[in-house]
Scaffold this motif. Structure first.
Motif, PDB file in Angstrom:
ATOM      1  N   ARG B  22       8.426   0.497  -2.813  1.00 16.97           N
ATOM      2  CA  ARG B  22       9.869   0.631  -2.782  1.00 16.97           C
ATOM      3  C   ARG B  22      10.368   1.148  -4.129  1.00 16.97           C
ATOM      4  O   ARG B  22      11.195   2.049  -4.219  1.00 16.97           O
ATOM      5  CB  ARG B  22      10.445  -0.750  -2.476  1.00 16.97           C
ATOM      6  CG  ARG B  22      11.908  -0.789  -2.274  1.00 16.97           C
ATOM      7  CD  ARG B  22      12.223  -0.691  -0.814  1.00 16.97           C
ATOM      8  NE  ARG B  22      13.640  -0.510  -0.615  1.00 16.97           N
ATOM      9  CZ  ARG B  22      14.420  -1.470  -0.191  1.00 16.97           C
ATOM     10  NH1 ARG B  22      13.933  -2.657   0.056  1.00 16.97           N
ATOM     11  NH2 ARG B  22      15.700  -1.226  -0.025  1.00 16.97           N
ATOM     12  N   TRP B  23       9.879   0.569  -5.213  1.00 20.06           N
ATOM     13  CA  TRP B  23      10.283   0.944  -6.561  1.00 20.06           C
ATOM     14  C   TRP B  23       9.038   1.291  -7.366  1.00 20.06           C
ATOM     15  O   TRP B  23       7.962   0.830  -7.028  1.00 20.06           O
ATOM     16  CB  TRP B  23      11.007  -0.225  -7.246  1.00 20.06           C
ATOM     17  CG  TRP B  23      12.134  -0.746  -6.443  1.00 20.06           C
ATOM     18  CD1 TRP B  23      12.156  -1.881  -5.704  1.00 20.06           C
ATOM     19  CD2 TRP B  23      13.389  -0.127  -6.258  1.00 20.06           C
ATOM     20  NE1 TRP B  23      13.349  -2.025  -5.075  1.00 20.06           N
ATOM     21  CE2 TRP B  23      14.143  -0.958  -5.397  1.00 20.06           C
ATOM     22  CE3 TRP B  23      13.978   1.047  -6.728  1.00 20.06           C
ATOM     23  CZ2 TRP B  23      15.426  -0.646  -5.002  1.00 20.06           C
ATOM     24  CZ3 TRP B  23      15.267   1.352  -6.341  1.00 20.06           C
ATOM     25  CH2 TRP B  23      15.976   0.512  -5.485  1.00 20.06           C
ATOM     26  N   PRO B  24       9.219   2.037  -8.452  1.00 23.18           N
ATOM     27  CA  PRO B  24       8.033   2.411  -9.240  1.00 23.18           C
ATOM     28  C   PRO B  24       7.258   1.203  -9.727  1.00 23.18           C
ATOM     29  O   PRO B  24       6.055   1.269  -9.931  1.00 23.18           O
ATOM     30  CB  PRO B  24       8.619   3.188 -10.418  1.00 23.18           C
ATOM     31  CG  PRO B  24       9.941   3.652  -9.969  1.00 23.18           C
ATOM     32  CD  PRO B  24      10.447   2.650  -8.975  1.00 23.18           C
ATOM     33  N   TRP B  25       7.965   0.065  -9.965  1.00 17.03           N
ATOM     34  CA  TRP B  25       7.281  -1.100 -10.510  1.00 17.03           C
ATOM     35  C   TRP B  25       6.803  -2.079  -9.442  1.00 17.03           C
ATOM     36  O   TRP B  25       6.134  -3.048  -9.736  1.00 17.03           O
ATOM     37  CB  TRP B  25       8.216  -1.821 -11.485  1.00 17.03           C
ATOM     38  CG  TRP B  25       9.521  -2.192 -10.871  1.00 17.03           C
ATOM     39  CD1 TRP B  25       9.809  -3.312 -10.169  1.00 17.03           C
ATOM     40  CD2 TRP B  25      10.704  -1.413 -10.879  1.00 17.03           C
ATOM     41  NE1 TRP B  25      11.086  -3.275  -9.728  1.00 17.03           N
ATOM     42  CE2 TRP B  25      11.683  -2.126 -10.162  1.00 17.03           C
ATOM     43  CE3 TRP B  25      11.060  -0.163 -11.443  1.00 17.03           C
ATOM     44  CZ2 TRP B  25      12.979  -1.632  -9.964  1.00 17.03           C
ATOM     45  CZ3 TRP B  25      12.345   0.301 -11.250  1.00 17.03           C
ATOM     46  CH2 TRP B  25      13.278  -0.420 -10.517  1.00 17.03           C
ATOM     47  N   SER B  26       7.161  -1.802  -8.169  1.00 12.87           N
ATOM     48  CA  SER B  26       6.728  -2.768  -7.155  1.00 12.87           C
ATOM     49  C   SER B  26       5.265  -2.528  -6.822  1.00 12.87           C
ATOM     50  O   SER B  26       4.730  -1.431  -6.982  1.00 12.87           O
ATOM     51  CB  SER B  26       7.593  -2.675  -5.908  1.00 12.87           C
ATOM     52  OG  SER B  26       7.604  -1.363  -5.422  1.00 12.87           O
ATOM     53  N   LYS B  27       4.643  -3.573  -6.326  1.00 11.61           N
ATOM     54  CA  LYS B  27       3.219  -3.499  -6.028  1.00 11.61           C
ATOM     55  C   LYS B  27       3.002  -2.683  -4.765  1.00 11.61           C
ATOM     56  O   LYS B  27       3.663  -2.932  -3.757  1.00 11.61           O
ATOM     57  CB  LYS B  27       2.699  -4.934  -5.820  1.00 11.61           C
ATOM     58  CG  LYS B  27       1.374  -5.169  -6.497  1.00 11.61           C
ATOM     59  CD  LYS B  27       0.947  -6.614  -6.300  1.00 11.61           C
ATOM     60  CE  LYS B  27      -0.501  -6.603  -5.912  1.00 11.61           C
ATOM     61  NZ  LYS B  27      -0.908  -7.725  -5.134  1.00 11.61           N
ATOM     62  N   PRO B  28       2.125  -1.676  -4.786  1.00 10.85           N
ATOM     63  CA  PRO B  28       1.921  -0.912  -3.560  1.00 10.85           C
ATOM     64  C   PRO B  28       1.270  -1.760  -2.477  1.00 10.85           C
ATOM     65  O   PRO B  28       0.539  -2.707  -2.771  1.00 10.85           O
ATOM     66  CB  PRO B  28       0.997   0.223  -3.996  1.00 10.85           C
ATOM     67  CG  PRO B  28       0.347  -0.246  -5.228  1.00 10.85           C
ATOM     68  CD  PRO B  28       1.286  -1.198  -5.886  1.00 10.85           C
ATOM     69  N   GLY B  29       1.561  -1.405  -1.242  1.00 11.46           N
ATOM     70  CA  GLY B  29       0.964  -2.140  -0.129  1.00 11.46           C
ATOM     71  C   GLY B  29      -0.503  -1.794   0.027  1.00 11.46           C
ATOM     72  O   GLY B  29      -0.999  -0.824  -0.551  1.00 11.46           O
ATOM     73  N   GLN B  30      -1.194  -2.595   0.784  1.00 10.49           N
ATOM     74  CA  GLN B  30      -2.610  -2.350   1.003  1.00 10.49           C
ATOM     75  C   GLN B  30      -2.866  -2.294   2.491  1.00 10.49           C
ATOM     76  O   GLN B  30      -2.392  -3.135   3.238  1.00 10.49           O
ATOM     77  CB  GLN B  30      -3.416  -3.522   0.441  1.00 10.49           C
ATOM     78  CG  GLN B  30      -3.811  -3.325  -0.985  1.00 10.49           C
ATOM     79  CD  GLN B  30      -4.813  -4.382  -1.384  1.00 10.49           C
ATOM     80  OE1 GLN B  30      -4.884  -5.445  -0.788  1.00 10.49           O
ATOM     81  NE2 GLN B  30      -5.603  -4.070  -2.391  1.00 10.49           N
ATOM     82  N   VAL B  31      -3.598  -1.275   2.889  1.00  6.24           N
ATOM     83  CA  VAL B  31      -4.044  -1.230   4.271  1.00  6.24           C
ATOM     84  C   VAL B  31      -5.453  -1.800   4.286  1.00  6.24           C
ATOM     85  O   VAL B  31      -6.354  -1.254   3.649  1.00  6.24           O
ATOM     86  CB  VAL B  31      -4.056   0.211   4.809  1.00  6.24           C
ATOM     87  CG1 VAL B  31      -4.630   0.239   6.215  1.00  6.24           C
ATOM     88  CG2 VAL B  31      -2.660   0.783   4.802  1.00  6.24           C
ATOM     89  N   LYS B  32      -5.599  -2.911   4.984  1.00  2.00           N
ATOM     90  CA  LYS B  32      -6.931  -3.496   5.066  1.00  2.00           C
ATOM     91  C   LYS B  32      -7.619  -2.901   6.284  1.00  2.00           C
ATOM     92  O   LYS B  32      -7.410  -3.347   7.400  1.00  2.00           O
ATOM     93  CB  LYS B  32      -6.818  -5.013   5.167  1.00  2.00           C
ATOM     94  CG  LYS B  32      -6.257  -5.585   3.884  1.00  2.00           C
ATOM     95  CD  LYS B  32      -6.034  -7.071   3.976  1.00  2.00           C
ATOM     96  CE  LYS B  32      -5.495  -7.552   2.624  1.00  2.00           C
ATOM     97  NZ  LYS B  32      -4.904  -8.876   2.731  1.00  2.00           N
ATOM     98  N   ALA B  33      -8.383  -1.849   6.036  1.00  2.00           N
ATOM     99  CA  ALA B  33      -8.923  -1.070   7.146  1.00  2.00           C
ATOM    100  C   ALA B  33     -10.156  -1.719   7.755  1.00  2.00           C
ATOM    101  O   ALA B  33     -10.357  -1.658   8.960  1.00  2.00           O
ATOM    102  CB  ALA B  33      -9.246   0.338   6.680  1.00  2.00           C
ATOM    103  N   VAL B  34     -10.982  -2.296   6.925  1.00  4.90           N
ATOM    104  CA  VAL B  34     -12.169  -2.970   7.438  1.00  4.90           C
ATOM    105  C   VAL B  34     -12.192  -4.358   6.806  1.00  4.90           C
ATOM    106  O   VAL B  34     -12.045  -4.504   5.595  1.00  4.90           O
ATOM    107  CB  VAL B  34     -13.460  -2.193   7.087  1.00  4.90           C
ATOM    108  CG1 VAL B  34     -14.689  -2.961   7.532  1.00  4.90           C
ATOM    109  CG2 VAL B  34     -13.447  -0.812   7.714  1.00  4.90           C
TER     110      VAL B  34
END
Lengths: 327, 328
Positions: B22-34
């Motif tokens: 959302r913001w430059p400082w927010s933690k990026p989401g993670q796609v847990k693919a496996v």
């Protein structure tokens, strides 16, 4: 099928494309009838011309196409109709469901606008009437919480939900015929089962006729009462689905059925059809399947077999050496 | 050599989803693919991996091949751990594990002749061969996959999809790997061609003794080619069973739903598919409990609380607290 007059009668339809590499003969001399409420499957592999048949009926062929023959809708030829006339039939009387639900929807328009636009244009409804119809149809295709989702954009929906919206769009004007071009190919099996169940329900409730265009024989077996098999742009066989699966008359149909791995009956090797699909840059002069047919005789490479009724049944096949003649 | 040729223990793959920032400082989401997939593959056998799109089945084999970084877990090749950060170890992996891709046309270099395409792996994996020998081996391989050697100077665009897939298989097998990872190798092909390619794979497997990991969404195809099948959902492993047993007696509710939804080419086999409610959940935000709980027809409150462990009973394994117990 006998009795009432057909609602759609396709007669000797041929479609050619002018391309940089010369002519491509996509559809050759295809004829079939559709009756009210009928479910017909058009089965064929890629390049067999199945989608082009549907597109030609609605006047949606690419510009480099040349069409011959006729598609009679209530006695009027759709192929010879001027654009303004056919526009009155599109969506209102004949609607289409496309394969890829994402590219069939406009990403910049809300679901409400896309759905109600259909009835505003074709039936002169007002916005509020359009919205009411959209809600009704969204309920019919079982989109949960329809009222709240009217304002949503296509990207906010999953693939299965998008395909429901595309089906809803086709149902907006309650057409007499829906052309469904591979409606579940882009979907996963569990979602495919949902969509096919939905189509069957809607079809029964509204009495709509459906042409299901697909390459998946499994989907056909569960859905359509009649099947037409295309190969190289020609009709190989048409028959009631049950008869076709039980006793295929054309060697191509038989080969196709044997080549599908059946989950309940895993045999050692699949009976593959040798060779590759035909090159369609020449008008067919002989059976297009002959080069890959294990039962072909010299005559198969020289004459063009006509679609002929099989004695005592509703099946017709275009083959000099149909399956039952060999055993 | 006895023992499994390929073993994977508790593999995890994650992707960073930048667009969810959302913001430059927010933690990026993670796609847990496996999420914690383990598998064992014996020499010359076939393991099928099925699941719907987005369930991580392709990511799983790409991670094994070293094309996608592993987050956690270990891969053993002939009992020896693979170190994906080590060049020599990767080279050994690639000599023994090869891949066949889904799109037969785009996986071949359009500017190379098919002879060059098929002989290139030999340059790396059998460096002792000279040019003439390489050419001979490549031609032999092409003939074995049913491409006539006099077409060897042609380019990929001159071949049909089915032929391109044969060339892709020839390229993967030319250096005689021990394991072939097939990522939906027949999904882009027509039914009549699909059967040709499946038969070819089975035949080559018999001749060369290569083990296959066969990823596909088409259960009919997987049933046909596999000895053991692994069912995945949202990156997790739901069930593992011998192919015949899985079809005859699926134990996990997801496997049951998946199997009942498979359209059977038989008009009298109205199996009444068990239609699942809803869609796949977002991989950005996986549930704490069972991954399938939201769509499961027999879910209990306990299913939401904790992820059910994989209960392994030898040849079968299932991750479900509602699975019927093993008949004794």
């Amino acid at each position: 099928m006998t009795g009432a007059d057909p609602i759609l009668s396709v007669k000797n339809l041929s479609i050619r494309f002018r391309t940089g590499d010369g002519m491509v003969y996509a559809v050759n001399d295809v004829s079939f009838d559709m009756h009210a409420g009928q479910r017909l499957a058009i089965v064929g592999e890629s390049g067999s011309g199945k989608s082009q048949i549907a597109l030609s009926i609605l006047g949606l062929l690419a510009r480099n196409a040349e069409v011959e023959g006729a598609a009679l809708w209530k006695g009027r030829d759709l192929l010879a109709m001027p654009a303004a006339e056919i526009n009155k039939i599109r969506a209102r009387e004949i609607a289409m469901i496309f394969q890829d639900p994402m590219s069939a929807l406009n990403p910049y328009m809300t679901i409400e606008r896309q759905l109600s636009e259909v009835v505003e244009l074709h039936e002169g409804m007002s916005r509020s009437q359009g919205r009411a119809r959209a809600l009704e149809v969204m309920d019919a295709v079982k989109i949960p919480d329809a009222r709240a989702r009217l304002r949503a954009y296509p990207h906010e929906f999953s693939g299965g939900m998008r395909q429901r919206i595309v089906i809803a769009m086709a149902l907006m004007c309650r057409p007499a015929l829906i052309l469904a071009d591979e409606p579940t190919t882009a979907l996963d099996v569990t979602v495919q089962a949902q969509i096919m169940e939905l189509l069957a329900e809607v079809q029964q409730a509204m009495g709509t006729a459906i042409v299901l265009i697909t390459h998946d024989l499994g989907v056909v077996a569960g859905f359509c009462e009649d099947t037409l098999v295309l190969y190289g742009g020609r009709v190989m066989e048409t028959a009631p689905t049950r008869a076709l699966f039980r006793a295929p008359g054309h060697p191509y149909t038989r080969g196709l059925l044997r080549a599908v791995p059946n989950i309940n009956d895993p045999s050692a090797t699949l009976a593959a059809i040798p060779g590759s699909p035909p090159n369609q840059t020449h008008p067919p002069r002989a059976c297009p399947f002959a080069p890959r047919c294990e039962d072909a005789v010299t005559a198969c490479f020289e004459t063009l077999p006509m679609l002929e009724p099989h004695a005592g049944t509703a099946s017709r096949r275009a083959c000099l050496r149909p399956v039952e003649a060999l055993t | 050599m006895s023992g499994p040729v390929l073993q994977a223990n508790d593999l995890h793959v994650r992707f960073v989803a930048r667009q969810t920032k959302r913001w430059p400082w927010s933690k990026p989401g993670q796609v847990k693919a496996v999420n914690g997939v383990s598998l064992t593959l014996d020499p010359g056998r076939t393991l099928g991996v099925v699941g719907e799109s987005g369930c991580g089945k392709s990511t799983l084999i790409r991670a094994i091949a070293g094309l996608t970084p592993l987050d956690r877990g270990q891969v053993l090749l002939d009992g020896e751990p693979v170190d994906y950060a080590n060049r020599a170890s990767l080279q050994r992996l690639r000599a023994r594990v090869q891949m066949v891709f889904q799109d037969p046309v785009s996986s071949l270099n359009p500017r190379m002749t098919i002879r060059d395409i098929v002989s290139e792996p030999l340059v790396y994996f059998r460096p002792k061969l000279d040019g003439t020998a390489r050419r001979r081996v490549a031609m032999d391989m092409l003939e074995r996959v049913g491409i006539s050697a006099n077409l060897a100077n042609r380019f990929p665009h001159e071949f049909s999809g089915g032929q391109c897939q044969r060339i892709g298989i020839a390229r993967a097998l030319v250096a005689q790997p021990r394991v072939l990872l097939c990522d939906e190798p027949v999904s882009a092909l027509d039914v009549s061609i699909q059967a040709q390619v499946i038969n070819l794979l089975k035949e080559l497997q018999r001749e060369m003794g290569v083990a296959l990991v066969f990823v596909a969404h088409d259960l009919g195809v997987v049933r046909h080619i596999s000895d053991t099948v692994l069912v995945m959902y949202m990156g997790g492993m739901m069930e593992r069973a011998p192919a015949g047993d899985l079809v005859a007696d699926p134990r996990h509710p997801y496997s049951k739903a998946l199997l009942s939804a498979v359209p059977v080419p038989d008009p009298d086999a109205r199996l009444s598919p068990q239609v699942l409610k809803g869609d796949l959940p977002s991989p950005l935000d996986l549930p704490q409990g069972c991954l399938f709980e939201a769509r499961c027809p027999v879910a209990l409150p306990a299913c939401r609380a904790a992820r059910p462990p994989l209960i392994d009973s030898g040849d079968r394994a299932v991750a479900c607290i509602r699975a019927e117990p093993e008949p004794v």
